[in-house]
Write a protein that holds these residues in place. Structure first.
Motif, short mmCIF file in Angstrom:
data_model
loop_
_atom_site.label_atom_id
_atom_site.label_comp_id
_atom_site.label_asym_id
_atom_site.label_seq_id
_atom_site.Cartn_x
_atom_site.Cartn_y
_atom_site.Cartn_z
N THR A 139 -4.57 0.91 -8.49
CA THR A 139 -4.89 -0.14 -7.54
C THR A 139 -5.41 -1.37 -8.26
OG1 THR A 139 -5.38 1.43 -5.76
CG2 THR A 139 -6.39 -0.75 -5.60
N PRO A 184 -4.53 6.38 -7.61
CA PRO A 184 -5.53 5.43 -7.07
C PRO A 184 -6.03 4.44 -8.13
CG PRO A 184 -5.93 7.61 -6.21
CD PRO A 184 -4.83 7.76 -7.22
N VAL A 218 -3.28 1.90 -3.90
CA VAL A 218 -2.86 3.29 -3.89
C VAL A 218 -4.00 4.13 -3.33
CG1 VAL A 218 -1.96 5.21 -5.24
CG2 VAL A 218 -1.47 2.86 -5.94
N SER A 219 -3.73 4.82 -2.24
CA SER A 219 -4.76 5.62 -1.60
C SER A 219 -4.59 7.09 -1.96
CB SER A 219 -4.70 5.44 -0.08
OG SER A 219 -3.42 5.78 0.41
N SER A 220 -5.70 7.78 -2.00
CA SER A 220 -5.66 9.21 -2.37
C SER A 220 -5.44 10.09 -1.16
CB SER A 220 -6.97 9.57 -3.07
OG SER A 220 -8.06 9.31 -2.22
N SER A 242 0.84 -1.19 0.00
CA SER A 242 0.00 0.00 0.00
C SER A 242 0.87 1.24 0.00
CB SER A 242 -0.90 0.00 1.23
OG SER A 242 -1.77 -1.10 1.22
N GLN A 296 0.61 5.80 -0.79
CA GLN A 296 -0.23 6.96 -1.08
C GLN A 296 0.00 7.42 -2.51
OE1 GLN A 296 0.59 9.86 2.04
NE2 GLN A 296 -1.26 9.20 3.09
N ALA A 297 -0.98 8.11 -3.03
CA ALA A 297 -0.87 8.65 -4.38
C ALA A 297 0.40 9.49 -4.51
CB ALA A 297 -2.09 9.48 -4.71
#
Length: 126
Positions: free
Chosen positions: A93, A90, A124-126, A11, A13-14
């Motif tokens: 993902t 994101p 990938v988190s925003s 995982s 982050q963007a």
């Protein structure tokens, strides 16, 4: 038959980066063209081509969505395939798979690949 095992997912982050690796074992005597595909869970979208590289490394293909952000490479002496993923979004993902093919006509057609890894998740988190 060649066996493929992916590693390096996770995982992020963007805007972040990840490097995927794919180790080959078994019948690693080529020449195998290799590629990365991805599959978005739950959408039934099938395998989507991400990037491919010929045995010599002289031919490299990318999906338009990853051009300029992802880099595929290989080390035949180590039987390794890599995917460097930068500036992740994101929409990147997915579960990522490495694949190998001895006779390849169309990089983007998943059925042309003879061997597949088990897949590794990238989030990938925003």
């Amino acid at each position: 038959q060649v066996r493929l095992v992916e590693s390096g997912g996770g995982s992020v982050q963007a805007g972040g980066s990840l490097r995927l690796s794919c180790a080959a074992s078994g019948d690693t005597v080529g020449p195998y063209a290799k590629a990365w595909f991805r599959q978005v869970a739950g959408r039934g979208s099938g395998f989507v081509f991400v990037a491919g590289i010929s045995y010599s490394g002289n031919t490299i293909k990318y999906a338009d969505s990853v051009k300029g952000r992802f880099t595929i490479s290989r080390d035949n002496a180590k039987s390794m395939l890599y995917l460097q993923m930068n500036n992740l979004r994101p929409e990147d993902t997915a579960v990522y798979y490495c694949a190998a093919s001895q006779i390849l006509n169309d990089w983007s057609v998943s059925s042309e690949y003879d061997a597949w890894g088990q897949g590794i998740r990238v989030t990938v988190s925003s």
